[in-house]
Design a protein around this motif. Structure first.
Motif, short mmCIF file in Angstrom:
data_model
loop_
_atom_site.label_atom_id
_atom_site.label_comp_id
_atom_site.label_asym_id
_atom_site.label_seq_id
_atom_site.Cartn_x
_atom_site.Cartn_y
_atom_site.Cartn_z
N LEU A 80 21.52 -7.51 -24.77
CA LEU A 80 20.96 -8.34 -25.81
C LEU A 80 21.71 -9.83 -25.67
O LEU A 80 21.04 -10.77 -25.66
N VAL A 81 23.00 -9.64 -25.28
CA VAL A 81 23.53 -11.00 -24.96
C VAL A 81 22.82 -11.37 -23.41
O VAL A 81 22.65 -12.87 -23.68
N MET A 82 22.46 -10.95 -22.65
CA MET A 82 21.98 -11.56 -21.40
C MET A 82 20.30 -12.06 -21.99
O MET A 82 19.89 -13.03 -21.14
N GLY A 83 19.76 -11.31 -22.85
CA GLY A 83 18.57 -11.88 -23.23
C GLY A 83 18.84 -13.29 -24.10
O GLY A 83 17.97 -13.84 -24.09
N CYS A 84 19.79 -13.27 -24.82
CA CYS A 84 20.31 -14.82 -25.51
C CYS A 84 20.24 -15.45 -24.31
O CYS A 84 19.89 -16.95 -24.67
N PHE A 85 20.78 -15.25 -23.36
CA PHE A 85 21.07 -16.32 -22.17
C PHE A 85 20.03 -16.76 -21.49
O PHE A 85 19.88 -17.81 -20.73
N THR A 86 19.10 -15.71 -21.11
CA THR A 86 17.99 -15.89 -20.02
C THR A 86 16.49 -16.16 -20.62
O THR A 86 15.79 -16.85 -19.91
N LEU A 87 16.34 -15.84 -21.92
CA LEU A 87 14.91 -15.79 -22.33
C LEU A 87 14.48 -17.33 -22.38
O LEU A 87 15.16 -18.08 -22.69
N ASP A 88 13.32 -17.63 -22.15
CA ASP A 88 12.71 -18.90 -22.13
C ASP A 88 12.31 -19.45 -23.40
O ASP A 88 12.51 -20.75 -23.55
N THR A 89 12.06 -18.63 -24.41
CA THR A 89 11.64 -18.98 -25.84
C THR A 89 12.59 -19.14 -26.52
O THR A 89 13.74 -18.12 -26.48
N GLU A 90 12.83 -19.95 -27.32
CA GLU A 90 13.99 -20.32 -28.62
C GLU A 90 13.90 -19.03 -29.42
O GLU A 90 15.02 -18.51 -29.69
N ASP A 91 12.79 -18.75 -29.82
CA ASP A 91 12.80 -17.55 -30.77
C ASP A 91 13.03 -16.20 -30.07
O ASP A 91 13.82 -15.53 -30.84
N GLY A 92 12.91 -16.11 -29.04
CA GLY A 92 13.43 -14.98 -27.97
C GLY A 92 14.94 -14.84 -28.06
O GLY A 92 15.73 -13.96 -28.58
N ARG A 93 15.48 -15.96 -27.92
CA ARG A 93 17.01 -16.12 -27.75
C ARG A 93 17.68 -16.09 -29.21
O ARG A 93 18.77 -15.26 -29.41
N ILE A 94 17.04 -16.66 -30.35
CA ILE A 94 17.57 -16.54 -31.65
C ILE A 94 17.32 -14.85 -32.01
O ILE A 94 18.19 -13.98 -32.61
N GLY A 95 16.39 -14.31 -31.94
CA GLY A 95 16.14 -12.62 -31.78
C GLY A 95 17.24 -11.91 -31.51
O GLY A 95 17.77 -11.00 -32.03
N CYS A 96 17.48 -11.90 -30.06
CA CYS A 96 18.60 -11.29 -29.47
C CYS A 96 19.82 -11.53 -30.10
O CYS A 96 20.60 -10.52 -30.40
#
Length: 160
Positions: A80-96
């Motif tokens: 989840l933390v890696m998703g916060c750091f690497t996702l391209d979309t803001e919504d994805g980072r906020i979701g993780c």
């Protein structure tokens, strides 16, 4: 082509169905369900309602996973933390980060410190390289969601 509403409904069904199944199957399978949800969240493209649903499921399943001798919770947090750091979309980072906050409610800040998750987040906040904007944003979202989930006012001394 799948509409955004259909994607949202698919995500909600996945979260609640996997959560219900994970609770019934017990600790060993709950760990698998947690990891599957974490991987789904780390891919991004989920609506805010799906983030909330996954958070609810993590709050139910993480206590089961914790009872195992070698819990997979730190691995789920890492995904989840890696998703916060690497996702391209803001919504994805906020979701993780919302899911990280939900897990923080169950585990507590002490466990996040012990597993090194908080240090990873703090390192990302202080990363000053040019290409680290997504990483900093995700780290700040994690801090904000952890603070909100724990119902603490945000203050700089709350984290290490």
């Amino acid at each position: 082509r799948t509409s955004e509403r259909q994607l949202e409904l698919n995500g909600l069904v996945d979260a609640y169905l996997m959560g219900a199944i994970g609770v019934k199957l017990g600790p060993g399978q709950a760990a698998t369900v947690c990891m599957r949800l974490a991987r789904r969240m780390s891919k991004g493209a989920a609506a805010p309602s799906v983030h909330e649903a996954c958070g609810v499921v993590f709050r139910e399943l993480v206590p089961l996973v914790q009872t195992m001798e070698a819990p997979n919770t730190p691995t789920v947090l890492d995904v989840l933390v890696m998703g916060c750091f690497t996702l391209d979309t803001e919504d994805g980072r906020i979701g993780c980060s919302a899911c990280v906050g939900a897990i923080a409610v169950v585990l507590g800040v002490a466990t996040l410190k012990k597993t090194g998750v908080l240090q990873t987040i703090m390192d990302a906040v202080s990363d000053s390289s040019k290409d680290a904007a997504k990483k900093r944003h995700g780290a700040l979202a994690c801090i904000g969601n952890i603070a909100a989930s724990l119902q603490k006012l945000f203050e700089p001394y709350f984290m290490p």
